[in-house]
Design a protein around this motif. Structure first.
Motif, PDB file in Angstrom:
ATOM      1  N   LEU A 137       0.828  -1.205   0.000  1.00 15.46           N
ATOM      2  CA  LEU A 137       0.000   0.000   0.000  1.00 15.46           C
ATOM      3  C   LEU A 137       0.864   1.257   0.000  1.00 15.46           C
ATOM      4  N   ILE A 138       1.892   1.268   0.866  1.00 10.53           N
ATOM      5  CA  ILE A 138       2.784   2.435   0.936  1.00 10.53           C
ATOM      6  C   ILE A 138       3.522   2.621  -0.391  1.00 10.53           C
ATOM      7  N   GLY A 139       3.987   1.514  -0.956  1.00 12.78           N
ATOM      8  CA  GLY A 139       4.719   1.596  -2.216  1.00 12.78           C
ATOM      9  C   GLY A 139       3.865   2.175  -3.334  1.00 12.78           C
ATOM     10  N   ILE A 140       2.614   1.727  -3.429  1.00 12.35           N
ATOM     11  CA  ILE A 140       1.724   2.236  -4.481  1.00 12.35           C
ATOM     12  C   ILE A 140       1.419   3.714  -4.267  1.00 12.35           C
ATOM     13  N   LEU A 141       1.053   4.078  -3.005  1.00 12.76           N
ATOM     14  CA  LEU A 141       0.724   5.483  -2.735  1.00 12.76           C
ATOM     15  C   LEU A 141       1.942   6.397  -2.889  1.00 12.76           C
ATOM     16  N   TRP A 142       3.069   5.942  -2.357  1.00  6.86           N
ATOM     17  CA  TRP A 142       4.300   6.731  -2.432  1.00  6.86           C
ATOM     18  C   TRP A 142       4.744   6.906  -3.890  1.00  6.86           C
ATOM     19  N   GLY A 143       4.725   5.797  -4.625  1.00  2.00           N
ATOM     20  CA  GLY A 143       5.123   5.867  -6.030  1.00  2.00           C
ATOM     21  C   GLY A 143       4.182   6.726  -6.860  1.00  2.00           C
ATOM     22  N   THR A 144       2.881   6.611  -6.588  1.00  2.15           N
ATOM     23  CA  THR A 144       1.907   7.428  -7.330  1.00  2.15           C
ATOM     24  C   THR A 144       2.101   8.911  -7.049  1.00  2.15           C
ATOM     25  N   LYS A 145       2.292   9.243  -5.763  1.00  2.00           N
ATOM     26  CA  LYS A 145       2.499  10.645  -5.397  1.00  2.00           C
ATOM     27  C   LYS A 145       3.766  11.183  -6.031  1.00  2.00           C
ATOM     28  N   ARG A 146       4.824  10.379  -6.002  1.00  2.00           N
ATOM     29  CA  ARG A 146       6.090  10.803  -6.584  1.00  2.00           C
ATOM     30  C   ARG A 146       5.962  11.022  -8.088  1.00  2.00           C
ATOM     31  N   ALA A 147       5.303  10.073  -8.784  1.00  2.00           N
ATOM     32  CA  ALA A 147       5.151  10.189 -10.238  1.00  2.00           C
ATOM     33  C   ALA A 147       4.284  11.387 -10.609  1.00  2.00           C
ATOM     34  N   LEU A 148       3.192  11.589  -9.853  1.00  2.00           N
ATOM     35  CA  LEU A 148       2.317  12.725 -10.155  1.00  2.00           C
ATOM     36  C   LEU A 148       3.043  14.052  -9.963  1.00  2.00           C
ATOM     37  N   LYS A 149       3.880  14.132  -8.947  1.00  2.00           N
ATOM     38  CA  LYS A 149       4.624  15.353  -8.696  1.00  2.00           C
ATOM     39  C   LYS A 149       5.678  15.587  -9.768  1.00  2.00           C
ATOM     40  N   ASP A 150       6.425  14.531 -10.096  1.00  2.00           N
ATOM     41  CA  ASP A 150       7.515  14.679 -11.071  1.00  2.00           C
ATOM     42  C   ASP A 150       6.997  14.908 -12.490  1.00  2.00           C
ATOM     43  N   LYS A 174      15.312  20.717 -16.076  1.00  2.00           N
ATOM     44  CA  LYS A 174      15.281  19.961 -14.825  1.00  2.00           C
ATOM     45  C   LYS A 174      14.155  18.934 -14.847  1.00  2.00           C
ATOM     46  N   GLN A 175      12.982  19.321 -15.352  1.00  2.00           N
ATOM     47  CA  GLN A 175      11.855  18.392 -15.433  1.00  2.00           C
ATOM     48  C   GLN A 175      12.135  17.267 -16.428  1.00  2.00           C
ATOM     49  N   GLN A 176      12.880  17.573 -17.479  1.00  3.93           N
ATOM     50  CA  GLN A 176      13.290  16.520 -18.409  1.00  3.93           C
ATOM     51  C   GLN A 176      14.138  15.482 -17.696  1.00  3.93           C
ATOM     52  N   ARG A 177      15.137  15.943 -16.959  1.00  3.89           N
ATOM     53  CA  ARG A 177      16.011  15.011 -16.237  1.00  3.89           C
ATOM     54  C   ARG A 177      15.227  14.199 -15.219  1.00  3.89           C
ATOM     55  N   THR A 178      14.294  14.868 -14.553  1.00  2.96           N
ATOM     56  CA  THR A 178      13.475  14.165 -13.555  1.00  2.96           C
ATOM     57  C   THR A 178      12.599  13.109 -14.205  1.00  2.96           C
ATOM     58  N   ALA A 179      12.003  13.440 -15.364  1.00  2.00           N
ATOM     59  CA  ALA A 179      11.139  12.481 -16.051  1.00  2.00           C
ATOM     60  C   ALA A 179      11.913  11.240 -16.464  1.00  2.00           C
ATOM     61  N   LEU A 180      13.131  11.429 -16.981  1.00  2.00           N
ATOM     62  CA  LEU A 180      13.938  10.279 -17.386  1.00  2.00           C
ATOM     63  C   LEU A 180      14.447   9.493 -16.182  1.00  2.00           C
ATOM     64  N   ALA A 181      14.532  10.140 -15.026  1.00  2.00           N
ATOM     65  CA  ALA A 181      14.997   9.451 -13.814  1.00  2.00           C
ATOM     66  C   ALA A 181      13.861   8.834 -13.020  1.00  2.00           C
ATOM     67  N   THR A 182      12.608   9.033 -13.425  1.00  2.00           N
ATOM     68  CA  THR A 182      11.460   8.512 -12.674  1.00  2.00           C
ATOM     69  C   THR A 182      11.508   7.003 -12.468  1.00  2.00           C
ATOM     70  N   PRO A 183      11.883   6.185 -13.461  1.00  2.00           N
ATOM     71  CA  PRO A 183      11.981   4.736 -13.185  1.00  2.00           C
ATOM     72  C   PRO A 183      12.935   4.425 -12.040  1.00  2.00           C
ATOM     73  N   TRP A 184      14.067   5.122 -11.981  1.00  2.00           N
ATOM     74  CA  TRP A 184      14.992   4.892 -10.885  1.00  2.00           C
ATOM     75  C   TRP A 184      14.404   5.373  -9.563  1.00  2.00           C
ATOM     76  N   ARG A 185      13.686   6.479  -9.586  1.00  2.00           N
ATOM     77  CA  ARG A 185      13.071   6.990  -8.353  1.00  2.00           C
ATOM     78  C   ARG A 185      12.045   5.997  -7.809  1.00  2.00           C
ATOM     79  N   LEU A 186      11.265   5.415  -8.707  1.00  2.00           N
ATOM     80  CA  LEU A 186      10.307   4.396  -8.261  1.00  2.00           C
ATOM     81  C   LEU A 186      11.018   3.150  -7.756  1.00  2.00           C
ATOM     82  N   THR A 187      12.150   2.825  -8.374  1.00  2.49           N
ATOM     83  CA  THR A 187      12.927   1.667  -7.926  1.00  2.49           C
ATOM     84  C   THR A 187      13.508   1.907  -6.539  1.00  2.49           C
TER      85      THR A 187
END
Length: 516
Positions: free
Chosen positions: A75-88, A101-114
């Motif tokens: 549950l935490i992983g889904i909510l945390w990941g969703t919030k992070r993705a929506l923000k980024d 900066k947003q470009q770099r963040t978008a390309l780094a989103t898979p790593w952030r979720l990992t």
């Protein structure tokens, strides 16, 4: 995007957002289920040590603590990941262009979720190791290794699947401007695949071997089972990771190859979606830049051909552009509007230009269809060359046939614009004339001068079309028989007579054009 699961490039933003959210949720939950399954298999059958699943002293951890943590972690992983993705990725949801900066963040989103999965599984490793270690110290190594190994597997799978699900966002970010600095390349992807398919299982084999060497209570049967199980994991997951790596590598290459086939078939509008942030994305960008260059080159070739003629343009592009020329046998016709001064004085300039464009359209079409090219437009007149730069089997016959067709069509299609045509044939020099900084392809010689004189004279002969006898003699019989002698005159600037020849059809009509 390389897969039908990801939708099309022009998919609506809301639909794309829902699709990505569903894919991320399914992929992350699936990765955790796989990790839990591997964890149970390692604890129950592979890693030697205390029986933490069957021993009654582990009832509370097994049936209370572990299920509770797993549920909360998911549950935490889904909510945390969703919030992070929506923000980024808010810029994508709102239809805005991303900043660097947003470009770099978008390309780094898979790593952030990992990283989220890494944190949750890392905490689980520490928690379960302490919990089971307090109950049974001999279970510390077993729990620490199995939970950590399962966590590494989950993180690797999560990264690969998250990167796949977020490919449309990566494509949108990469299309917004300059490519940001690469964080992870194909080497990083390969290491992630190696870690999951080979590194963890082989490390497990080594740990089990060390445990068997240290401990005396490891049965040979248990050791064999562990080796076979980890070997099966290496074979199965190693193969799976190789397939996933190959698919991710082949997807952009396959799209580039398909686009290259389109270019080979003449479709210069071919373009690929850039969705890969690694060196493969550089390949996609490189193809698009190449296609842009080809389109620009073709546009320049088209404009160049319209200005100087297709044949001259091809010659200029394939040969070295040098001053001078070569002697050729060419046929030349010069066509001039009759009464152009009156026409310009009695009509608005725009109407005159429109009339001349209709007039020249007929000329260009017929000259092109008979293998010649328009050497130049001179106000209300045009000079056409047959036999240079492209050699013709019958330049004289082509020029004569084109002149007859032009006069027939002008009477039908542009009746308010009369013209006279003079056709001549002979030897002339065809080549580039001017200076090294600026020159043009032209034909210089007696046939050009003669055609101009005949054009002036044509306005007083039947059909306003006249050729020299030399032109008729040089043409093939099929065309020459359609012309007949009309008169003999001495053209201006000459000391000998020129025999005039006109189309038989015009001669029979007894039509005489008005003088200029």
């Amino acid at each position: 995007m390389g897969s039908w699961i990801l939708g099309g490039e022009r998919e609506g933003r809301f639909k794309r957002r829902v699709r990505i959210q569903v894919l991320l949720t399914v992929f992350i939950v699936s990765a955790n289920v796989i990790g839990i399954t591997i964890l149970l298999a390692l604890v129950a059958f592979v890693v030697p040590g205390p029986d933490v699943l069957g021993d009654s002293q582990f009832l509370i951890p097994n049936f209370v603590v572990v299920p509770t943590y797993v549920g909360l972690a998911l549950l935490i992983g889904i909510l945390w990941g969703t919030k992070r993705a929506l923000k980024d990725l808010r810029w994508s949801r709102e239809g805005q262009a991303p900043t660097p900066k947003q470009q770099r963040t978008a390309l780094a989103t898979p790593w952030r979720l990992t990283v989220i999965q890494f944190v949750l599984w890392g905490f689980a490793t520490v928690l379960f190791t302490i919990l089971y270690g307090v109950i049974e110290p001999d279970a510390i190594a077993k729990i620490a290794f199995t939970v950590a190994a399962a966590g590494i597997v989950v993180c690797a799978i999560s990264y690969l699947l998250s990167e796949f699900a977020l490919r449309p966002i990566a494509a949108e970010a990469l299309a917004a401007g300059d490519r940001p600095r690469r964080r992870v390349g194909t080497v990083g992807r390969s290491l992630a695949g190696w870690c999951l398919g080979t590194g963890v299982p082989v490390a497990g084999l080594m740990i089990i071997a060390i445990a068997a060497a240290i401990r005396d209570d490891v049965a040979i049967t248990q050791l064999i089972i562990a080796i076979l199980a980890l070997g099966a994991i290496v074979l199965c997951f190693g193969l799976l990771m190789e397939i996933l790596t190959a698919l991710r590598t082949v997807a952009p290459i396959r799209l580039v190859r398909a686009a290259m086939h389109r270019v080979e078939e003449g479709d210069l509008d071919a373009k690929v979606v850039v969705f890969d942030g690694t060196e493969l994305g550089d390949l996609q960008v490189g193809f698009n830049r190449m296609a842009d260059g080809l389109r620009e080159r073709e546009r320049m070739r088209d404009i160049f051909g319209r200005h100087v003629g297709r044949a001259v343009a091809e010659k200029a592009l394939t040969d070295r552009a040098e001053l001078g020329g070569e002697e050729r046998s060419v046929a030349v016709f010069f066509i001039d509007v009759i009464g152009s001064t009156t026409l310009a004085a009695n009509n608005p300039p725009k109407e005159v230009v429109a009339l001349l464009n209709r007039f020249f359209a007929v000329i260009v079409e017929e000259v092109d269809s008979h293998g010649g090219f328009i050497n130049k437009f001179e106000g209300d007149a045009a000079l056409a060359i047959f036999g240079a730069p492209t050699e013709l089997d019958d330049p004289a016959g082509s020029a004569l046939a084109a002149a007859r067709q032009i006069m027939n069509r002008l009477k039908r299609e542009v009746p308010d614009c009369e013209a006279g045509i003079g056709i001549a044939y002979g030897r002339a020099v065809a080549g580039n004339v001017g200076a090294h900084e600026r020159f043009e392809y032209t034909v210089i010689g007696d046939p050009v001068n003669e055609a101009a004189r005949l054009s002036d004279l044509s306005k007083k002969v039947p059909g306003c079309t006249v050729a020299s006898r030399e032109t008729i003699d040089a043409a093939k019989k099929s065309e020459a028989k359609k012309w007949a002698s009309y008169d003999r005159v001495t053209l201006r600037g000459r000391n000998r007579e020129t025999e005039l020849v006109v189309p038989q059809a015009f001669l029979k009509s007894k039509a005489t054009a008005p003088s200029s």
